[in-house]
Design a protein around this motif. Structure first.
Motif, short mmCIF file in Angstrom:
data_model
loop_
_atom_site.label_atom_id
_atom_site.label_comp_id
_atom_site.label_asym_id
_atom_site.label_seq_id
_atom_site.Cartn_x
_atom_site.Cartn_y
_atom_site.Cartn_z
N UNK A 7 0.83 -1.21 0.00
CA UNK A 7 0.00 0.00 0.00
C UNK A 7 0.87 1.26 0.00
N UNK A 8 1.96 1.26 0.78
CA UNK A 8 2.87 2.41 0.82
C UNK A 8 3.57 2.59 -0.53
N UNK A 9 3.96 1.48 -1.14
CA UNK A 9 4.59 1.55 -2.46
C UNK A 9 3.62 2.10 -3.49
N UNK A 10 2.40 1.62 -3.49
CA UNK A 10 1.39 2.09 -4.44
C UNK A 10 1.11 3.59 -4.24
N UNK A 11 1.11 4.03 -2.99
CA UNK A 11 0.82 5.43 -2.67
C UNK A 11 1.98 6.34 -3.11
N UNK A 12 3.21 5.85 -3.07
CA UNK A 12 4.39 6.67 -3.37
C UNK A 12 5.03 6.34 -4.71
N UNK A 13 4.39 5.54 -5.54
CA UNK A 13 5.02 5.11 -6.78
C UNK A 13 5.32 6.28 -7.71
N UNK A 14 4.50 7.31 -7.71
CA UNK A 14 4.76 8.47 -8.56
C UNK A 14 6.03 9.19 -8.18
N UNK A 15 6.24 9.37 -6.88
CA UNK A 15 7.46 10.04 -6.41
C UNK A 15 8.68 9.18 -6.70
N UNK A 16 8.57 7.89 -6.45
CA UNK A 16 9.69 6.99 -6.72
C UNK A 16 10.02 6.94 -8.20
N UNK A 17 8.99 6.93 -9.04
CA UNK A 17 9.21 6.92 -10.49
C UNK A 17 9.90 8.21 -10.95
N UNK A 18 9.54 9.33 -10.35
CA UNK A 18 10.18 10.61 -10.70
C UNK A 18 11.66 10.59 -10.36
N UNK A 19 12.00 10.11 -9.20
CA UNK A 19 13.39 10.03 -8.79
C UNK A 19 14.15 9.06 -9.69
N UNK A 20 13.54 7.92 -9.98
CA UNK A 20 14.19 6.93 -10.85
C UNK A 20 14.43 7.50 -12.24
N UNK A 21 13.48 8.25 -12.77
CA UNK A 21 13.65 8.85 -14.09
C UNK A 21 14.82 9.81 -14.10
N UNK A 22 14.91 10.67 -13.10
CA UNK A 22 16.01 11.64 -13.06
C UNK A 22 17.35 10.93 -12.96
N UNK A 23 17.44 9.93 -12.11
CA UNK A 23 18.70 9.20 -11.94
C UNK A 23 19.08 8.46 -13.22
N UNK A 24 18.13 7.76 -13.82
CA UNK A 24 18.44 6.99 -15.02
C UNK A 24 18.71 7.89 -16.21
N UNK A 25 17.97 8.96 -16.36
CA UNK A 25 18.17 9.85 -17.51
C UNK A 25 19.51 10.56 -17.41
N UNK A 26 19.81 11.12 -16.24
CA UNK A 26 21.06 11.89 -16.11
C UNK A 26 22.29 10.99 -16.13
N UNK A 27 22.15 9.75 -15.71
CA UNK A 27 23.30 8.85 -15.73
C UNK A 27 23.59 8.31 -17.12
#
Length: 164
Positions: A7-27
């Motif tokens: 439930x916590x993962x589902x609630x925060x998936x948008x924030x986690x996806x945003x961080x993952x995108x920035x890390x993967x894109x910039x790397x």
């Protein structure tokens, strides 16, 4: 009933996806530079990158119990991925392979949103087409700082470059 962790993962998936995108894109630009220096080809580097990311995305989808049976969605995502990721990143990695500095490739790629907005407005007839003049006017200050940075990394200008 879902577990508290799911439930916590589902609630925060948008924030986690945003961080993952920035890390993967910039790397990606650093990874291209380091991978090419160590002898990898652009197709090898992108193959590993996409394989690892696909496995991570599949794991998240399985944990969140996302329905993966929609064929139209798969087709749409395949086209978007092919055009906006595979082709775009392949050209960047190939440029780095042919001597373009990773930082310069990142600067050039930073113009992609402006290009997409301009082309999309003309093709789709969206509101951005009507405000195209104001969009270009707002982009001029960014271009003013972008241009000297790209010229400074051009080997022909005598500016600093990352030698191999």
């Amino acid at each position: 009933m879902e577990s508290p962790a799911r439930e916590a993962l589902r609630r925060n998936v948008g924030h986690l996806a945003s961080v993952a995108l920035v890390v993967m894109w910039s790397s990606g630009f650093v990874g291209a530079e380091l991978g090419v220096r160590s002898g990898g080809t652009p197709l090898q580097l992108l193959g590993w990158r996409f394989t690892i990311l696909a496995a991570m995305l599949l794991a998240v989808c399985l944990v969140l119990r996302v329905d993966l049976t929609d064929g139209r969605a798969w087709g749409r995502q395949a086209i978007i991925g092919l055009l906006s990721q595979a082709a775009f990143l392949y050209l960047i990695f190939e440029g780095v392979n042919n001597g373009v500095d990773g930082g310069l490739a990142a600067l050039i790629a930073s113009l992609q949103p402006l290009l997409v907005a301009t082309v999309a407005g003309r093709i789709l007839g969206s509101a951005s087409r009507r405000s195209c003049g104001s969009a270009w006017c707002s982009a001029l200050p960014a271009l003013r700082w972008w241009s000297p940075a790209t010229w400074a990394t051009d080997p022909r200008s005598g500016g600093p470059t990352c030698s191999r």
